[in-house]
Design an enzyme around this catalytic site. Sequence first.
Site, PDB file in Angstrom:
ATOM      1  N   LYS A  70       0.837  -1.205   0.000  1.00 30.35           N
ATOM      2  CA  LYS A  70       0.000   0.000   0.000  1.00 30.35           C
ATOM      3  C   LYS A  70       0.868   1.249   0.000  1.00 30.35           C
ATOM      4  O   LYS A  70       0.623   2.196  -0.760  1.00 30.35           O
ATOM      5  CB  LYS A  70      -0.919   0.005   1.215  1.00 30.35           C
ATOM      6  CG  LYS A  70      -1.827   1.236   1.292  1.00 30.35           C
ATOM      7  CD  LYS A  70      -2.618   1.290   2.576  1.00 30.35           C
ATOM      8  CE  LYS A  70      -1.741   1.695   3.745  1.00 30.35           C
ATOM      9  NZ  LYS A  70      -2.532   2.058   4.956  1.00 30.35           N
ATOM     10  N   ARG A  77      -8.572  11.611  11.998  1.00 27.79           N
ATOM     11  CA  ARG A  77      -7.114  11.486  12.027  1.00 27.79           C
ATOM     12  C   ARG A  77      -6.449  12.840  11.783  1.00 27.79           C
ATOM     13  O   ARG A  77      -6.907  13.637  10.959  1.00 27.79           O
ATOM     14  CB  ARG A  77      -6.651  10.445  11.007  1.00 27.79           C
ATOM     15  CG  ARG A  77      -7.224   9.074  11.301  1.00 27.79           C
ATOM     16  CD  ARG A  77      -6.723   8.029  10.327  1.00 27.79           C
ATOM     17  NE  ARG A  77      -5.294   7.758  10.486  1.00 27.79           N
ATOM     18  CZ  ARG A  77      -4.631   6.867   9.772  1.00 27.79           C
ATOM     19  NH1 ARG A  77      -5.278   6.158   8.849  1.00 27.79           N
ATOM     20  NH2 ARG A  77      -3.345   6.668   9.965  1.00 27.79           N
ATOM     21  N   SER A 105       3.127  11.121  12.531  1.00 29.68           N
ATOM     22  CA  SER A 105       3.082  10.319  11.308  1.00 29.68           C
ATOM     23  C   SER A 105       4.222  10.719  10.378  1.00 29.68           C
ATOM     24  O   SER A 105       4.424  11.905  10.108  1.00 29.68           O
ATOM     25  CB  SER A 105       1.746  10.515  10.588  1.00 29.68           C
ATOM     26  OG  SER A 105       1.752   9.863   9.328  1.00 29.68           O
ATOM     27  N   SER A 106       4.923   9.714   9.871  1.00 26.75           N
ATOM     28  CA  SER A 106       5.969   9.974   8.878  1.00 26.75           C
ATOM     29  C   SER A 106       5.372  10.429   7.551  1.00 26.75           C
ATOM     30  O   SER A 106       6.082  10.970   6.702  1.00 26.75           O
ATOM     31  CB  SER A 106       6.812   8.718   8.667  1.00 26.75           C
ATOM     32  OG  SER A 106       6.033   7.671   8.107  1.00 26.75           O
ATOM     33  N   ASP A 121       3.117  -0.445  12.558  1.00 29.70           N
ATOM     34  CA  ASP A 121       1.959  -1.055  11.906  1.00 29.70           C
ATOM     35  C   ASP A 121       1.857  -2.548  12.210  1.00 29.70           C
ATOM     36  O   ASP A 121       0.787  -3.150  12.041  1.00 29.70           O
ATOM     37  CB  ASP A 121       2.015  -0.851  10.384  1.00 29.70           C
ATOM     38  CG  ASP A 121       1.408   0.480   9.968  1.00 29.70           C
ATOM     39  OD1 ASP A 121       0.788   1.154  10.822  1.00 29.70           O
ATOM     40  OD2 ASP A 121       1.549   0.858   8.789  1.00 29.70           O
ATOM     41  N   ASN A 163       2.135   6.471  18.500  1.00 30.80           N
ATOM     42  CA  ASN A 163       1.494   6.865  17.243  1.00 30.80           C
ATOM     43  C   ASN A 163       0.422   5.877  16.804  1.00 30.80           C
ATOM     44  O   ASN A 163      -0.423   6.207  15.966  1.00 30.80           O
ATOM     45  CB  ASN A 163       2.546   7.021  16.140  1.00 30.80           C
ATOM     46  CG  ASN A 163       3.148   5.705  15.689  1.00 30.80           C
ATOM     47  OD1 ASN A 163       3.584   4.906  16.521  1.00 30.80           O
ATOM     48  ND2 ASN A 163       3.193   5.477  14.397  1.00 30.80           N
ATOM     49  N   LYS A 182      -4.077   6.023  14.458  1.00 32.42           N
ATOM     50  CA  LYS A 182      -4.214   5.334  13.175  1.00 32.42           C
ATOM     51  C   LYS A 182      -5.702   5.261  12.824  1.00 32.42           C
ATOM     52  O   LYS A 182      -6.487   6.118  13.219  1.00 32.42           O
ATOM     53  CB  LYS A 182      -3.582   3.946  13.272  1.00 32.42           C
ATOM     54  CG  LYS A 182      -2.082   3.965  13.541  1.00 32.42           C
ATOM     55  CD  LYS A 182      -1.303   4.375  12.303  1.00 32.42           C
ATOM     56  CE  LYS A 182       0.194   4.204  12.492  1.00 32.42           C
ATOM     57  NZ  LYS A 182       0.947   4.486  11.258  1.00 32.42           N
ATOM     58  N   ARG A 207      -5.236   1.920  18.000  1.00 34.08           N
ATOM     59  CA  ARG A 207      -4.902   0.492  17.891  1.00 34.08           C
ATOM     60  C   ARG A 207      -4.388  -0.092  19.193  1.00 34.08           C
ATOM     61  O   ARG A 207      -4.643  -1.261  19.493  1.00 34.08           O
ATOM     62  CB  ARG A 207      -3.871   0.281  16.767  1.00 34.08           C
ATOM     63  CG  ARG A 207      -4.472   0.387  15.390  1.00 34.08           C
ATOM     64  CD  ARG A 207      -3.450   0.154  14.299  1.00 34.08           C
ATOM     65  NE  ARG A 207      -4.102   0.221  12.998  1.00 34.08           N
ATOM     66  CZ  ARG A 207      -3.451   0.420  11.852  1.00 34.08           C
ATOM     67  NH1 ARG A 207      -2.132   0.568  11.864  1.00 34.08           N
ATOM     68  NH2 ARG A 207      -4.110   0.474  10.713  1.00 34.08           N
TER      69      ARG A 207
END
Length: 412
Positions: free
Chosen positions: A10, A109, A155-156, A296, A319, A323, A327
């Site tokens: 993705k 988000r 977030s990168s 992730d 982080n 998401k 999470r």
Amino acid sequence: MALVDIPGSKSITARALFLAAAADGVTRLVRPLRSDDTEGFAEGLTRLGYRVGRTPDSWHVDGRPGGPAVERADVYCRDGATTARFLPTLVAAGHGTYRFDASAQMRRRPLGPLSRALRDLGVDLRHEEAEGHHPLSITASGVEGGTVTLDAGQSSQYLTALLLLGPLTRTGLRIEVTELVSAPYIGITLAMMRAFGADVTVDGDVFEVAPGGYRATTYPVEPDASTASYFFAAAALTGREVTVHGLGAGALQGDLAFVDVLRRMGAHVETGPDRTTVRGTGGLRGLTVNMRDISDTMPTLAAIAPFADGPVRIEDVANTRVKECDRLEACAENLRALGIRVETGPDWIEIHPGVPAATEIRTYGDHRIVMSFAVTSLRTPGIGFDDPGCVRKTFPDFHEVFGAWAAAGEDG
């Protein structure tokens, strides 16, 4: 040896679609991911006037270095974070008025650090409702360039979006980063930008991108390493073996490092030039692991943690709370529902050994929660999901492919 065909990444597909759209010429993407997220990205490009052609194993994108072909468009980003963060950055380099909205999940988000950076670069960007969240509108007139400071601690993708913009600016871009999470994803971005002809250098926390645009190319998309983690974890949990082609020592994706966590837990891991094999050895050891760079895959580890011989503590994953859902809390809640003792903190979760009891998993519409606890179900029959279909975000055929792999083990 069980071979599993993992769909395309993705992360790589989204970056490739941006780069192809911005490049001079026609780019061919080989084996891109076809899922709700990437189809949403391609649909967004189409609404902006880019031509995206499809064949059974590739996509062809007609690049437009000058920006979108239309001067006004309304783009719906669905649930896709890359779509919602990358496409507004792409149109900023063009000329026109563009509005972006997203699903309720994506609206929650955060986008603020990227919005602030774009405004600092002179982009006319307005959030229509909550500041720092979708929906937003941009009145684009190109981007001059210059120096900008960015906090990418949430977030990168904020940094990736700005890096991708760099070659499209008139004078180039210098990005000074104060915080960064999931750093390996930036490695993906830099490698792909260079493959499309960009000139980018890194000196510590400073990234410098020269102007000059991108060149079209033919670009093969790697299998998704985050998706592969479910099959690697399943092999480690069940004592079976699985091999994924296309992910090896030269892979771009940092999430392949999840197999190193499995190795520490006792699994046998072999990584060749273009393939990775994981074989379970009959048991899993507890451990403490920092997963900041591969967050992730945190739910994947959480889902097999009850079967370890000691506590599994996962650290530095704050982080994961921003998401598709929180999470960290979703994993804790579902593990407790399974009868497992769990403690959590702001950026950590500790999971104790236990025997899970079947229950319905609350997914929060998050594909990674479903796929992770599908691994748990291999040792806990009867687990169900309140929204099993949300896997369409990244792996529409997950249940069929995972079920076939599990059934092959029963037959064997």
